[in-house]
Motif scaffolding. Sequence first.
Motif, PDB file in Angstrom:
ATOM      1  N   LYS A 158      -0.553  90.235 119.331  1.00 18.51           N
ATOM      2  CA  LYS A 158      -0.175  88.823 119.264  1.00 18.51           C
ATOM      3  C   LYS A 158       0.867  88.515 120.337  1.00 18.51           C
ATOM      4  CE  LYS A 158      -0.820  88.753 114.227  1.00 18.51           C
ATOM      5  NZ  LYS A 158      -0.119  88.652 112.919  1.00 18.51           N
ATOM      6  N   ASP A 159       0.771  87.296 120.889  1.00 15.64           N
ATOM      7  CA  ASP A 159       1.697  86.910 121.951  1.00 15.64           C
ATOM      8  C   ASP A 159       3.147  86.967 121.494  1.00 15.64           C
ATOM      9  OD1 ASP A 159      -0.413  86.496 123.664  1.00 15.64           O
ATOM     10  OD2 ASP A 159      -0.491  84.318 123.360  1.00 15.64           O
ATOM     11  N   GLU A 160       3.387  86.623 120.222  1.00 16.84           N
ATOM     12  CA  GLU A 160       4.763  86.618 119.734  1.00 16.84           C
ATOM     13  C   GLU A 160       5.280  88.022 119.421  1.00 16.84           C
ATOM     14  OE1 GLU A 160       2.158  85.591 116.086  1.00 16.84           O
ATOM     15  OE2 GLU A 160       2.155  85.258 118.267  1.00 16.84           O
ATOM     16  N   VAL A 161       4.375  88.998 119.327  1.00 20.23           N
ATOM     17  CA  VAL A 161       4.774  90.367 119.007  1.00 20.23           C
ATOM     18  C   VAL A 161       5.117  91.161 120.262  1.00 20.23           C
ATOM     19  CG1 VAL A 161       3.948  92.562 118.052  1.00 20.23           C
ATOM     20  CG2 VAL A 161       3.518  90.433 116.824  1.00 20.23           C
ATOM     21  N   ARG A 162       4.424  90.919 121.355  1.00 14.28           N
ATOM     22  CA  ARG A 162       4.636  91.704 122.579  1.00 14.28           C
ATOM     23  C   ARG A 162       6.103  91.777 123.013  1.00 14.28           C
ATOM     24  NH1 ARG A 162       0.100  93.327 125.222  1.00 14.28           N
ATOM     25  NH2 ARG A 162      -1.858  92.363 124.522  1.00 14.28           N
ATOM     26  N   PRO A 163       6.808  90.632 123.119  1.00 10.19           N
ATOM     27  CA  PRO A 163       8.208  90.741 123.563  1.00 10.19           C
ATOM     28  C   PRO A 163       9.104  91.469 122.576  1.00 10.19           C
ATOM     29  CG  PRO A 163       7.670  88.479 122.947  1.00 10.19           C
ATOM     30  CD  PRO A 163       6.386  89.226 122.992  1.00 10.19           C
ATOM     31  N   LYS A 164       8.751  91.437 121.304  1.00 14.52           N
ATOM     32  CA  LYS A 164       9.524  92.200 120.320  1.00 14.52           C
ATOM     33  C   LYS A 164       9.411  93.695 120.614  1.00 14.52           C
ATOM     34  CE  LYS A 164       9.110  89.012 116.381  1.00 14.52           C
ATOM     35  NZ  LYS A 164       8.701  88.913 114.950  1.00 14.52           N
ATOM     36  N   ILE A 165       8.191  94.162 120.832  1.00 17.79           N
ATOM     37  CA  ILE A 165       7.963  95.580 121.079  1.00 17.79           C
ATOM     38  C   ILE A 165       8.563  96.008 122.411  1.00 17.79           C
ATOM     39  CG2 ILE A 165       6.168  97.304 121.522  1.00 17.79           C
ATOM     40  CD1 ILE A 165       4.425  95.851 119.461  1.00 17.79           C
ATOM     41  N   LEU A 166       8.412  95.174 123.419  1.00 17.41           N
ATOM     42  CA  LEU A 166       8.841  95.566 124.757  1.00 17.41           C
ATOM     43  C   LEU A 166      10.351  95.527 124.938  1.00 17.41           C
ATOM     44  CD1 LEU A 166       6.134  93.860 126.991  1.00 17.41           C
ATOM     45  CD2 LEU A 166       6.312  96.263 126.341  1.00 17.41           C
ATOM     46  N   LYS A 167      11.045  94.619 124.212  1.00 15.46           N
ATOM     47  CA  LYS A 167      12.473  94.497 124.469  1.00 15.46           C
ATOM     48  C   LYS A 167      13.305  94.136 123.245  1.00 15.46           C
ATOM     49  CE  LYS A 167      14.202  90.995 126.948  1.00 15.46           C
ATOM     50  NZ  LYS A 167      14.645  90.174 128.102  1.00 15.46           N
ATOM     51  N   HIS A 168      12.930  93.102 122.509  1.00 16.69           N
ATOM     52  CA  HIS A 168      13.835  92.524 121.514  1.00 16.69           C
ATOM     53  C   HIS A 168      14.186  93.494 120.393  1.00 16.69           C
ATOM     54  CE1 HIS A 168      13.591  88.897 123.682  1.00 16.69           C
ATOM     55  NE2 HIS A 168      12.497  88.400 123.135  1.00 16.69           N
ATOM     56  N   ASN A 169      13.203  94.248 119.888  1.00 17.29           N
ATOM     57  CA  ASN A 169      13.489  95.171 118.786  1.00 17.29           C
ATOM     58  C   ASN A 169      14.486  96.243 119.219  1.00 17.29           C
ATOM     59  OD1 ASN A 169      11.671  93.737 117.225  1.00 17.29           O
ATOM     60  ND2 ASN A 169      10.009  95.225 117.433  1.00 17.29           N
ATOM     61  N   ALA A 170      14.288  96.781 120.412  1.00 16.91           N
ATOM     62  CA  ALA A 170      15.195  97.810 120.918  1.00 16.91           C
ATOM     63  C   ALA A 170      16.578  97.234 121.181  1.00 16.91           C
ATOM     64  CB  ALA A 170      14.627  98.431 122.189  1.00 16.91           C
ATOM     65  N   ALA A 171      16.638  96.038 121.755  1.00 18.00           N
ATOM     66  CA  ALA A 171      17.930  95.427 122.040  1.00 18.00           C
ATOM     67  C   ALA A 171      18.732  95.224 120.760  1.00 18.00           C
ATOM     68  CB  ALA A 171      17.727  94.094 122.761  1.00 18.00           C
ATOM     69  N   ARG A 172      18.050  94.815 119.708  1.00 21.04           N
ATOM     70  CA  ARG A 172      18.733  94.628 118.421  1.00 21.04           C
ATOM     71  C   ARG A 172      19.186  95.965 117.836  1.00 21.04           C
ATOM     72  NH1 ARG A 172      14.803  92.742 116.066  1.00 21.04           N
ATOM     73  NH2 ARG A 172      14.321  94.301 114.487  1.00 21.04           N
ATOM     74  N   LEU A 173      18.297  96.957 117.856  1.00 20.83           N
ATOM     75  CA  LEU A 173      18.626  98.266 117.293  1.00 20.83           C
ATOM     76  C   LEU A 173      19.778  98.924 118.042  1.00 20.83           C
ATOM     77  CD1 LEU A 173      18.014 100.694 115.438  1.00 20.83           C
ATOM     78  CD2 LEU A 173      16.271 101.399 117.090  1.00 20.83           C
ATOM     79  N   LEU A 174      19.807  98.774 119.346  1.00 23.42           N
ATOM     80  CA  LEU A 174      20.836  99.406 120.176  1.00 23.42           C
ATOM     81  C   LEU A 174      22.132  98.609 120.222  1.00 23.42           C
ATOM     82  CD1 LEU A 174      18.440 100.430 123.074  1.00 23.42           C
ATOM     83  CD2 LEU A 174      19.676 102.036 121.590  1.00 23.42           C
ATOM     84  N   GLY A 175      22.153  97.482 119.536  1.00 20.41           N
ATOM     85  CA  GLY A 175      23.369  96.676 119.506  1.00 20.41           C
ATOM     86  C   GLY A 175      23.600  95.868 120.763  1.00 20.41           C
ATOM     87  N   LEU A 176      22.539  95.578 121.512  1.00 17.97           N
ATOM     88  CA  LEU A 176      22.657  94.817 122.746  1.00 17.97           C
ATOM     89  C   LEU A 176      22.500  93.326 122.517  1.00 17.97           C
ATOM     90  CD1 LEU A 176      20.485  97.130 125.037  1.00 17.97           C
ATOM     91  CD2 LEU A 176      22.976  97.182 124.692  1.00 17.97           C
TER      92      LEU A 176
END
Length: 295
Positions: A270-288
Amino acid sequence: MDVAGLTAIDVHTHAEVSSRGGASLDDALHDASSAYFKVDKGARKPTLEEMAAYYRERKMAAVVFTVDAEHATGTPPVPNEEVAEAAAANPDVLIPFASIDPFRGKAGVRQARRLVEEYGVKGFKFHPNIQGFFPDDRLAYGLYEAIEELGAIALFHTGQTGIGAGLPGGGGIRLKYSDPMRVDDVAVDFPAMPIILAHPSFPWQDAALSVATHKPTVYIDLSGWSPKYFPPQLVRYANSLLQDKVLFGSDYPVISPDRWLKDFAALPMKDEVRPKILKHNAARLLGLLPDRPTS
């Protein structure tokens, strides 16, 4: 780190060679894994500075770590301090994780504390196959206690490994240690410690999905495989129930982010899922990022 300007965050890359000349694997294991991944073994050992330049050119950030399995292999790892110092010198693209052999005991616990408090390490990589331990073995619990208290992340290799593949007896590497269900007890006993299950967890993919769905602190990274080979249930969960808990990882230098992203673009995501997987989820998990993004 300019998170907004990044195209992606790769949460799984390896520092395989030290500036002092040492490597994290002996020649037999290194060459066997190069053959397994069909990568030129001569071009597989970028320095940390070369890795920083490589990711900077692509406007990506990368989590980078060594693997400390000296107890089982006899080979000293690339020093954690060297990885952390390279990240400190390249804070726009490199995020430092460390690796500590659980068999180091109390000395390893002291080292973990020092690496977080003095070097800014964000997490710790475990490779149960190479290190020769089950993740739920109490020998590692002192290390987990420190990681949880320090607010760091624990990343576990899961599933089959290319290390030792094709060698007699798999080079002594035992696959049994990498069943992701062995991480479930760790998630129960250390509920405040974020955990990443690395790789599509063949042949235990359903177990990894189960643990990540059930335990709120457990994530899955997609490294080590070309996305065109992902099991269909992994793609389905990444697109739905686990869309906020799946992370882009390449396994560089054995798989390049370029190849991974090319094959990921062909997946029915899904278009709304791609940016989560590529960047947003990691940025949140890493505290960025302070908050969960809405797109």
